[in-house]
Design a protein around this motif. Structure first.
Motif, PDB file in Angstrom:
ATOM      1  N   ILE A   1      51.805  34.876  31.239  1.00  0.00           N
ATOM      2  CA  ILE A   1      50.894  33.833  31.739  1.00  0.00           C
ATOM      3  C   ILE A   1      50.551  34.090  33.194  1.00  0.00           C
ATOM      4  O   ILE A   1      49.387  33.949  33.614  1.00  0.00           O
ATOM      5  CB  ILE A   1      51.534  32.443  31.559  1.00  0.00           C
ATOM      6  N   PHE A   2      51.554  34.487  33.980  1.00  0.00           N
ATOM      7  CA  PHE A   2      51.278  34.802  35.382  1.00  0.00           C
ATOM      8  C   PHE A   2      50.341  36.002  35.490  1.00  0.00           C
ATOM      9  O   PHE A   2      49.491  36.057  36.396  1.00  0.00           O
ATOM     10  CB  PHE A   2      52.584  35.080  36.127  1.00  0.00           C
ATOM     11  N   GLY A   3      50.490  36.967  34.588  1.00  0.00           N
ATOM     12  CA  GLY A   3      49.558  38.094  34.566  1.00  0.00           C
ATOM     13  C   GLY A   3      48.136  37.649  34.270  1.00  0.00           C
ATOM     14  O   GLY A   3      47.174  38.184  34.844  1.00  0.00           O
ATOM     15  N   LEU A   4      47.980  36.664  33.370  1.00  0.00           N
ATOM     16  CA  LEU A   4      46.648  36.124  33.089  1.00  0.00           C
ATOM     17  C   LEU A   4      46.064  35.432  34.330  1.00  0.00           C
ATOM     18  O   LEU A   4      44.858  35.518  34.587  1.00  0.00           O
ATOM     19  CB  LEU A   4      46.713  35.139  31.927  1.00  0.00           C
ATOM     20  N   VAL A   5      46.929  34.752  35.079  1.00  0.00           N
ATOM     21  CA  VAL A   5      46.462  34.105  36.313  1.00  0.00           C
ATOM     22  C   VAL A   5      45.967  35.152  37.297  1.00  0.00           C
ATOM     23  O   VAL A   5      44.894  34.999  37.911  1.00  0.00           O
ATOM     24  CB  VAL A   5      47.594  33.263  36.925  1.00  0.00           C
ATOM     25  N   LEU A   6      46.715  36.229  37.453  1.00  0.00           N
ATOM     26  CA  LEU A   6      46.287  37.300  38.357  1.00  0.00           C
ATOM     27  C   LEU A   6      45.003  37.947  37.856  1.00  0.00           C
ATOM     28  O   LEU A   6      44.124  38.305  38.650  1.00  0.00           O
ATOM     29  CB  LEU A   6      47.391  38.355  38.485  1.00  0.00           C
ATOM     30  N   GLY A   7      44.886  38.104  36.526  1.00  0.00           N
ATOM     31  CA  GLY A   7      43.657  38.672  35.975  1.00  0.00           C
ATOM     32  C   GLY A   7      42.454  37.779  36.211  1.00  0.00           C
ATOM     33  O   GLY A   7      41.345  38.265  36.454  1.00  0.00           O
ATOM     34  N   ALA A   8      42.677  36.453  36.156  1.00  0.00           N
ATOM     35  CA  ALA A   8      41.573  35.522  36.403  1.00  0.00           C
ATOM     36  C   ALA A   8      41.060  35.611  37.828  1.00  0.00           C
ATOM     37  O   ALA A   8      39.883  35.336  38.094  1.00  0.00           O
ATOM     38  CB  ALA A   8      42.017  34.094  36.093  1.00  0.00           C
ATOM     39  N   LEU A   9      41.951  35.994  38.764  1.00  0.00           N
ATOM     40  CA  LEU A   9      41.505  36.171  40.143  1.00  0.00           C
ATOM     41  C   LEU A   9      40.525  37.317  40.291  1.00  0.00           C
ATOM     42  O   LEU A   9      39.744  37.351  41.242  1.00  0.00           O
ATOM     43  CB  LEU A   9      42.715  36.414  41.054  1.00  0.00           C
ATOM     44  N   MET A  10      40.567  38.267  39.365  1.00  0.00           N
ATOM     45  CA  MET A  10      39.695  39.437  39.446  1.00  0.00           C
ATOM     46  C   MET A  10      38.307  39.186  38.850  1.00  0.00           C
ATOM     47  O   MET A  10      37.397  39.991  39.053  1.00  0.00           O
ATOM     48  CB  MET A  10      40.341  40.624  38.717  1.00  0.00           C
ATOM     49  N   VAL A  11      38.157  38.092  38.102  1.00  0.00           N
ATOM     50  CA  VAL A  11      36.886  37.820  37.423  1.00  0.00           C
ATOM     51  C   VAL A  11      35.919  37.165  38.394  1.00  0.00           C
ATOM     52  O   VAL A  11      36.245  36.130  38.995  1.00  0.00           O
ATOM     53  CB  VAL A  11      37.109  36.912  36.197  1.00  0.00           C
ATOM     54  N   PRO A  12      34.717  37.718  38.598  1.00  0.00           N
ATOM     55  CA  PRO A  12      33.725  37.069  39.474  1.00  0.00           C
ATOM     56  C   PRO A  12      33.342  35.693  38.947  1.00  0.00           C
ATOM     57  O   PRO A  12      33.153  35.505  37.732  1.00  0.00           O
ATOM     58  CB  PRO A  12      32.536  38.035  39.442  1.00  0.00           C
ATOM     59  N   GLY A  13      33.248  34.743  39.853  1.00  0.00           N
ATOM     60  CA  GLY A  13      32.939  33.385  39.440  1.00  0.00           C
ATOM     61  C   GLY A  13      31.583  33.244  38.770  1.00  0.00           C
ATOM     62  O   GLY A  13      31.423  32.471  37.815  1.00  0.00           O
ATOM     63  N   ASN A  14      30.589  34.007  39.242  1.00  0.00           N
ATOM     64  CA  ASN A  14      29.248  33.896  38.664  1.00  0.00           C
ATOM     65  C   ASN A  14      29.207  34.365  37.214  1.00  0.00           C
ATOM     66  O   ASN A  14      28.310  33.986  36.466  1.00  0.00           O
ATOM     67  CB  ASN A  14      28.256  34.715  39.492  1.00  0.00           C
ATOM     68  N   LEU A  15      30.175  35.190  36.824  1.00  0.00           N
ATOM     69  CA  LEU A  15      30.213  35.680  35.447  1.00  0.00           C
ATOM     70  C   LEU A  15      30.519  34.565  34.462  1.00  0.00           C
ATOM     71  O   LEU A  15      30.179  34.661  33.283  1.00  0.00           O
ATOM     72  CB  LEU A  15      31.268  36.788  35.329  1.00  0.00           C
ATOM     73  N   MET A  16      31.150  33.492  34.942  1.00  0.00           N
ATOM     74  CA  MET A  16      31.556  32.398  34.067  1.00  0.00           C
ATOM     75  C   MET A  16      30.535  31.269  34.005  1.00  0.00           C
ATOM     76  O   MET A  16      30.746  30.296  33.278  1.00  0.00           O
ATOM     77  CB  MET A  16      32.888  31.823  34.561  1.00  0.00           C
ATOM     78  N   LEU A  17      29.437  31.389  34.738  1.00  0.00           N
ATOM     79  CA  LEU A  17      28.467  30.286  34.781  1.00  0.00           C
ATOM     80  C   LEU A  17      27.823  30.025  33.427  1.00  0.00           C
ATOM     81  O   LEU A  17      27.716  28.871  32.989  1.00  0.00           O
ATOM     82  CB  LEU A  17      27.397  30.595  35.835  1.00  0.00           C
ATOM     83  N   LEU A  18      27.408  31.075  32.739  1.00  0.00           N
ATOM     84  CA  LEU A  18      26.748  30.895  31.437  1.00  0.00           C
ATOM     85  C   LEU A  18      27.700  30.322  30.398  1.00  0.00           C
ATOM     86  O   LEU A  18      27.341  29.336  29.720  1.00  0.00           O
ATOM     87  CB  LEU A  18      26.143  32.220  30.964  1.00  0.00           C
TER      88      LEU A  18
END
Length: 291
Positions: free
Chosen positions: A121-138
């Motif tokens: 789960i902590f690895g998923l949290v770290l992975g989420a930090l790498m995802v650009p925020g604009n990619l999640m808008l749609l």
């Protein structure tokens, strides 16, 4: 009689002199950097109190010779500023409070509780930090549309109710809490909720202050998502309302004074929040950075 350690003391004194000699240069460089960084904000703040003639003067006038509140009054006449200001306050406060609660809960679980899959789960949290925020808008827009939350406060708050950065920050800070303290509380019969709210949370106030400033700042200045998720002008936040106002020639009419006054009002709450929580903010950043 010369003390035996006199040469050693003389050597240390000679080593301190070059370091002390460099301090004025460091202060000058830091002052110049501060001036460069703060110049746009100072220009905006001072320009909001200038008259139209001083705003268009050449060469530019930095300090107004005639201070005026006319830009603010004109902005209030042409824009429903209290409504948009309250929309921003409601959204930013709800987002900040939800992040403080949920990120602290998850940070406590990842730092102090033992369960299967904790590291994943902590690895998923770290992975989420790498995802650009604009990619999640749609995907967020589609989800909010399916839930019929467009043009609502819930649609503006829920997508940002918890953030990966907040979870990471709280987890790193809570790791510094001694396990022996929590074990002693458990031996005295305290439950996990009691330990979390009455023991852990008071110990992480610097981290909470740091997270509150970052979250409030991000939510208050958020422009893209409120622009996408609101079609009703009554639900506009302050940045969206000011941007719409600035691009409407029938309202703004190219008045730089009103735009400067609006920008100053957007920045002012965040500046006040930072000044109030500055001590906790710097302590939280310094402590979390050593984890």
């Amino acid at each position: 009689m010369t003390a035996p350690n006199a040469p050693a003391l003389a050597g240390k004194a000679s080593q301190r002199k070059p370091r002390n000699a460099k301090r004025p240069l460091v202060y000058v460089l830091l002052s110049l950097g501060l001036l460069v960084m703060s110049a746009p904000f100072l220009w905006m703040a001072l320009s909001s109190f200038k008259t139209t003639s001083e705003l268009s003067a050449s060469p530019p006038v930095w300090i107004p010779t005639e201070w005026t509140l006319g830009n603010f009054r004109e902005l209030l006449d042409k824009l429903d500023l209290p409504r948009y200001f309250m929309n921003s306050v409601i959204v930013a406060v709800l987002v900040t409070v939800s992040n403080l609660v949920f990120c602290s809960m998850l940070g406590y679980a990842l730092a102090k509780l033992r369960f299967v899959g904790r590291n994943k789960i902590f690895g998923l949290v770290l992975g989420a930090l790498m995802v650009p925020g604009n990619l999640m808008l749609l995907p967020l827009f589609v989800l909010m549309s399916k839930l019929h939350l467009i043009d609502s406060y819930a649609g503006l708050v829920l997508p940002f109710a918890a953030g990966a950065f907040g979870v990471f920050l709280m987890r790193q800070f809570m790791q510094s809490i001694p396990d022996e303290l929590l074990e002693a509380a458990r031996m005295d019969g305290a439950g996990e909720w009691y330990i979390f709210w009455r023991i852990v949370m008071p110990l992480v106030k610097p981290a909470l202050a740091t997270l509150s400033i970052f979250t409030f700042l991000g939510s208050w200045n958020n422009f893209v998502w409120p622009l996408i998720a609101t079609n009703d002008p009554d639900k506009y936040t302050l940045p969206v309302a000011l941007a719409t106002f600035a691009t409407d020639p029938n309202k703004a009419g190219g008045s730089n004074g009103m735009l400067m006054a609006g920008a100053f009002l957007v920045v002012l709450p965040v500046l006040v929040l930072f000044i109030v929580l500055q001590r906790h903010f710097t302590q939280g950043i310094a402590t979390a950075g050593m984890k």
